[in-house]
Design a protein around this motif. Structure first.
Motif, PDB file in Angstrom:
ATOM      1  N   PRO A 514      46.515  32.852  46.298  1.00 53.56           N
ATOM      2  CA  PRO A 514      45.931  33.818  45.351  1.00 53.56           C
ATOM      3  C   PRO A 514      46.393  33.563  43.918  1.00 53.56           C
ATOM      4  O   PRO A 514      46.812  34.473  43.214  1.00 53.56           O
ATOM      5  N   TYR A 520      39.952  34.818  44.087  1.00 54.83           N
ATOM      6  CA  TYR A 520      39.512  36.192  44.390  1.00 54.83           C
ATOM      7  C   TYR A 520      37.988  36.286  44.351  1.00 54.83           C
ATOM      8  O   TYR A 520      37.376  36.972  45.172  1.00 54.83           O
ATOM      9  N   LEU A 605      36.301  39.840  38.911  1.00 52.75           N
ATOM     10  CA  LEU A 605      36.898  39.524  40.213  1.00 52.75           C
ATOM     11  C   LEU A 605      35.880  39.550  41.349  1.00 52.75           C
ATOM     12  O   LEU A 605      36.153  39.077  42.448  1.00 52.75           O
ATOM     13  N   ARG A 780      44.373  39.851  38.562  1.00 49.62           N
ATOM     14  CA  ARG A 780      44.682  39.593  39.981  1.00 49.62           C
ATOM     15  C   ARG A 780      45.612  40.656  40.562  1.00 49.62           C
ATOM     16  O   ARG A 780      45.603  40.905  41.767  1.00 49.62           O
ATOM     17  N   ALA A 783      43.461  43.338  41.789  1.00 45.83           N
ATOM     18  CA  ALA A 783      42.853  42.955  43.078  1.00 45.83           C
ATOM     19  C   ALA A 783      43.864  43.095  44.207  1.00 45.83           C
ATOM     20  O   ALA A 783      43.533  43.609  45.287  1.00 45.83           O
ATOM     21  N   TYR A 787      43.461  45.287  47.576  1.00 51.13           N
ATOM     22  CA  TYR A 787      43.596  44.704  48.917  1.00 51.13           C
ATOM     23  C   TYR A 787      44.757  45.335  49.701  1.00 51.13           C
ATOM     24  O   TYR A 787      44.797  45.272  50.925  1.00 51.13           O
TER      25      TYR A 787
END
Ligand code: ZN
Length: 791
Positions: A514, A520, A605, A780, A783, A787
Motif C-alpha cells: 500500500p 489503492y 483514491l 492513503r 483510505a 479499510y
C-alpha cells in the motif's frame, strides 16, 4: 506564406518556435457537440444588486463581439467542475491578431535566452505586451465579469486616442468568467466546493489548470484578478510577509506605481478613493502564498494585483473597469521599461544572479523587520528527484511531481549518468531540477521544505497556509544539492511512467504493497469488478520477503498480476499463500460529512461515497451505510433524533472515521472511544512516526511527513485504543507557522488512533490529511482508516 523582409535568422528561429508553440495553443473544445456559443439556458442566480450578465448570455455576447470586431478572438480553454465552458478572449489591433504566434515566440525566448529576447524586442519596435484579466474567480463577486465584458466591448469597438494607444501597446487576455459554476449558483466556490483562489498550489481543479496554461503560454506582464468587496476599493501590492521566492524589488516598483495609476483613474472616473495595503496598512493582507492567482502569476513574471471592488452594485462594475483602465494606460506609457524588468526577473533566474533588496525609496520603514527577515532567498544549486526505489519512496509520486513541474513551466532534466550526492549514488535517469532557470522562484516554492516562521513575533497571514512543499506532502523523495554537481543532464518533456514488475513464480497468491495511491485506486477498481481482494491486517513475511501491514492480496491469476504491473506500475510478488490474518475486502457504503479536500481525496483514491448534510444525519440516513466519515459535524450540532440515530448506527456495528478536532470530539461525545485530546491553531509540515505493525499506518515510512491545520493530538488513550502514528519527539516541526508549538505538549503524542466498540470500529486522525486536496501522501491514511472497518 513568407513575408518580405523577415527572412532573417531570427525569423527562422521564430518560425520553429511558432510551429512548436502552435501545438500547445489552447484548442477549442466543444461541450455537447454544438457550437460554443449555443449555450442551453439553465436556472441561474444573478446578482441581487444590479443587472449582472448571466453565464448563459456570455457566450452569445462574446460570439457577437468576435463577429463584429477584427480585434477579437475567442477560445474555449476548458470546462469547469460542473462541465461549463471557460472562455479566453484575446484582443489587440488587427495586425497583431495575425501575429499572435510571433508574440508568443518572443515571450518564450524571454525564458530560453532573456538577453536575446531583449535584443529581439528592441528590434521589433512596437512589441506588444500581454495583460491578463481574470474575471470573478469567486462566483458571487459578480462585477468582475461584467467589467471584463465592458472592457472587451470598449476595446473591440471604440476608436478614441486612449483605445488606440492601448491597442498599440497591449495584447489583452481575458478569462471572462474564471468560475462559471459559481456564477450560475451565486457561490464563491465551484461545483466541487473548491475556492479556486486557494487552488494554485494543489491545482486540483480544471478551472485552475486552464488558467495555469494561459500563464505558462503567455507569461503575461500584468495579471489583474477581479474580486469584491472591500471599501474603499483595495488595490494590491500587499503588506508583508512577502515570499522570498519572488524577485520582489523588480515586482514592487512597477506594481506600486501601477497601483497609484489605478487609484488615479478610479478617482477620475468614479470619484471613489482606493486603499493600497502596501502603503496604507502594516499587516493583514499579504502576498506570501502561491495559492492565489496574482501571486502564482508573479512566479511567471507578472506584476500581479488583486482588485477588490467596493460595491456590489453597478458602481462595483464601474470601479473595476476604471482601475483596469488605469492599469492599461500605465502599461501603454511604461511598456518598455516594465518589460525590461520582467525579462530581468527571468535573467536573474537563468544566470543564477543574486536577489536584491527593495530600493530604499520604495521601502515602508514600518515594515522593515519583516522584509529584512524574509526578502533574500538563497537558492540551492539543484533538487534531485530519484525515479525509482530504493532511492524513491514512490515512483508514482515522483512521476506525478515531475509532470506537475513541467506543466508549470519548471525545467526538469534527467541525469545521463550515475552520480553521487551527499554519499548516495543516484542512477542514470534520476531527475534533476537545476535552479539556474528562468522560473527558479516557482521551482523553489514548490520544491523547498519552506521556512519555520513560528517564532516571528507579530506575523500574520491573510489566509494560511504558510507552507506547502510538494515533495514532502506528495510523498516523493527528493534531495537538495546545495552546491553544483558535475553531471551531464538532458531536458525532459514528461516523466517516465512508473514501470511495475512481477516477481517470483508458482504463486499461491499475489501481493502488492500500500505504498502508492495507484495501489489503492486499482484495489477499489478490483473490488468493483468482483475480484477477490484481501488485506493483511499486520506485517508478514513470505518466501523471505517482508510485506507492510495493510498489503493487498489477490488470487494466483498471472494475467491479473501482469495487469497490475503493466497497466498500474505496481510491483507484484508471487507468495506461497494468503497470510492467515488477511481480511476479505468488500465495497463499503460510505456516508461523508466533510470538506472539499476530503471529497477530492476520496475521488482520487477511487472510493464511492454519498455526501450527507446535517438534516440527513438528523433524519437517520446514516443508518443505511456501513461507515460514517465526519470532519465537520459536532455531536451537539445534531438534534435528539440525529444523536439517537447515530447511537443505533454504532450499536449495530457501524464504523466511524473522525477527522480533526470536530470529528474526534464527536466520537468522544458519542461514547464510542475512550480518549482525551488537545488542539492548537497553527499550520505546519510535521514529522510523523508511524507504527511498524499497525495496518492503519501501512505503506508509510517509519518517519514520514504530514500536514496540520489546527493540529489535534491525543493526551490519553483508554484501554484497547491503539496508536497508529505519533508526532515525532523533539523538534517535529519541519516548516510552517504554529506559534508556541514548543509548549504545546504535542511532540511525541499520538495523532492517529483507533479502537473498537463491539463490531463498530473507530479511527481518529488529528492531522489534516486532505487539506484543500494538496497533501496527497496522506490521502492513503484516509483510505487505511476506511479499510480499518473491514472485518
Ligand atoms: Zn474574491
Amino acid at each position: 506564406m513568407l513575408k518580405k523582409g523577415l527572412k532573417t535568422p531570427i525569423f527562422w528561429y521564430l518560425l520553429v518556435i511558432v510551429c512548436v508553440s502552435a501545438l500547445i495553443l489552447p484548442t477549442t473544445v466543444l461541450a455537447g457537440g454544438g457550437a460554443w456559443w449555443d449555450v442551453e439556458p439553465e436556472p441561474e442566480d444573478p446578482s441581487d444588486f444590479y443587472d449582472s450578465i448571466l453565464y448563459s448570455e456570455i457566450a452569445p455576447k462574446l460570439r457577437e463581439i468576435e463577429k463584429n470586431s477584427n480585434r477579437v478572438k475567442v477560445d474555449v480553454i476548458g470546462q469547469s467542475a460542473g462541465g461549463r465552458n471557460l472562455f479566453l478572449v484575446t484582443l489587440s489591433d488587427p495586425q497583431a491578431m495575425g501575429r499572435l504566434g510571433q508574440y508568443q515566440a518572443i515571450r518564450n525566448t524571454m525564458l530560453k535566452d532573456p538577453e536575446k529576447a531583449q535584443e529581439m524586442i528592441d528590434k521589433f519596435g512596437d512589441f506588444k505586451v500581454p495583460v491578463f484579466i481574470n474575471g470573478s474567480i469567486h462566483g458571487g463577486e459578480y462585477p468582475g465579469t461584467d467589467a471584463a465584458i465592458r472592457l472587451i466591448e470598449t476595446l473591440a469597438y471604440e476608436d478614441t486616442p486612449e483605445v488606440q494607444n492601448i491597442l498599440k501597446n497591449v495584447i489583452l487576455l481575458v478569462n471572462v468568467v474564471q468560475n462559471p459554476d459559481g456564477r450560475v449558483m451565486g457561490t464563491r466556490r465551484n461545483a466541487n466546493g473548491f475556492d479556486l483562489n486557494r487552488d494554485f498550489i494543489a491545482q486540483s481543479q480544471s478551472e485552475t489548470r486552464a488558467t495555469v496554461k494561459i500563464l505558462t503560454e503567455w507569461n503575461p506582464m500584468i495579471t489583474l484578478d477581479l474580486h469584491g468587496f472591500v471599501t474603499p476599493m483595495l488595490i494590491e501590492p500587499t503588506t508583508p510577509p512577502h515570499n522570498p521566492n519572488y524577485e520582489y524589488d523588480l515586482y514592487l516598483q512597477w506594481a506600486l506605481n501601477q497601483a497609484y495609476a489605478m487609484e488615479d483613474e478610479l478617482l477620475v472616473q468614479t470619484g471613489l478613493p482606493a486603499l493600497i495595503p502596501y502603503r496604507d496598512w502594516e499587516d493583514g493582507w499579504d502576498d506570501w502564498g502561491a495559492q492565489y492567482v496574482p501571486m502564482y502569476a508573479m512566479y511567471h513574471g507578472s506584476y500581479g494585483h488583486t482588485l477588490e471592488t467596493p460595491s456590489r452594485t453597478e458602481v462595483g462594475v464601474d470601479a473595476h473597469y476604471a482601475a483596469v483602465w488605469g492599469a492599461l494606460k500605465f502599461v501603454a506609457a511604461n511598456r518598455e521599461a516594465m518589460l525590461h524588468d520582467q525579462i530581468e526577473i527571468f535573467r536573474r533566474g537563468a544566470l543564477d544572479l543574486p536577489q536584491m533588496l527593495i530600493p530604499d525609496e520604495l521601502l515602508d520603514q514600518t515594515q522593515w523587520d519583516q522584509y529584512n527577515l524574509m526578502t533574500i532567498q538563497e537558492f540551492p544549486a539543484a533538487y534531485v528527484i530519484p525515479a525509482d526505489q530504493p532511492f524513491q519512496q514512490s515512483s508514482h509520486q515522483a512521476a506525478r511531481l515531475v509532470d506537475f513541474l513541467l506543466f508549470n513551466d519548471v525545467e526538469v532534466e534527467q541525469a545521463s549518468q550515475s552520480f553521487t550526492l551527499d554519499g548516495t549514488n543516484y542512477p542514470k535517469g534520476t531527475y534533476v531540477v537545476w535552479m539556474d532557470q528562468p522560473k527558479r522562484g516557482l521551482a523553489n516554492t514548490f520544491l523547498e521544505d519552506g521556512p519555520d516562521l513560528s517564532d516571528i513575533i507579530g506575523l500574520t497571514f491573510y489566509s494560511p497556509p504558510a507552507v506547502w512543499s510538494h515533495p514532502l506532502l506528495w510523498g516523493a523523495s527528493r534531495a537538495v544539492a546545495e552546491a553544483e554537481i558535475a553531471i551531464q543532464t538532458t531536458p525532459v518533456n514528461n516523466a517516465d511512467k512508473p514501470s511495475g514488475s512481477v516477481s517470483g513464480n508458482k504463486a499461491g497468491a499475489y501481493a502488492y504493497e500500500p505504498t502508492s495511491i495507484a495501489a489503492y485506486q486499482v484495489t477499489n477498481k478490483l473490488i468493483d469488478r468482483g475480484v477477490v481482494v484481501q488485506r493483511a491486517s499486520s506485517a508478514f513475511a513470505d518466501r523471505g520477503i517482508s510485506f507492510e501491514p495493510g498489503s493487498f492480496i489477490v488470487p494466483a491469476d498471472s494475467s491479473l498480476a501482469n495487469e497490475l504491473a503493466n497497466q498500474h506500475g505496481l510491483d507484484v510478488f508471487a507468495i506461497s499463500e494468503t497470510p492467515e490474518n488477511a481480511v476479505m475486502m468488500k465495497e463499503q457504503k460510505i456516508a461523508v460529512y466533510a470538506d472539499e479536500g476530503t471529497r477530492h481525496a476520496l475521488e482520487v483514491l477511487g472510493f464511492d461515497y454519498d455526501e450527507v448534510g446535517r438534516s440527513d444525519v438528523n433524519d437517520g440516513v446514516v443508518e443505511n451505510y456501513d461507515l460514517f466519515l465526519n470532519r465537520n459535524r459536532s455531536w451537539g450540532g445534531l438534534d435528539d433524533d440525529g444523536r439517537a440515530s447515530l447511537t443505533r448506527f454504532f450499536s449495530a456495528g457501524g464504523d466511524y472515521v473522525g477527522l480533526r478536532s470536530t470529528g474526534i470530539q464527536m466520537a468522544i461525545d458519542a461514547g464510542i472511544i475512550d480518549v482525551d485530546f488537545d488542539a492548537e491553531d497553527g499550520n505546519a509540515i510535521v514529522n510523523v512516526k508511524y507504527s511498524a505493525t499497525d495496518a492503519v499506518a501501512g505503506g508509510f515510512l517509519d518517519e514520514d511527513y504530514a500536514f496540520v491545520f489546527t493540529a489535534a493530538w491525543f493526551t490519553r488513550l483508554g484501554a484497547g485504543v491503539v496508536s497508529s502514528a505519533e508526532f515525532s519527539v523533539g523538534d517535529f516541526i519541519v516548516s510552517g507557522f504554529w506559534p508556541g508549538w514548543q509548549g504545546s505538549g504535542a511532540a511525541g503524542s499520538p495523532v492517529v488512533v483507533h479502537g473498537a466498540d463491539g463490531d463498530s470500529d473507530t479511527t481518529l486522525i488529528g492531522l489534516d490529511v486532505t487539506f484543500r486536496g494538496h497533501p496527497e501522501n496522506t490521502f492513503r491514511l484516509l483510505a487505511n482508516a476506511i479499510y480499518n472497518g473491514l472485518d
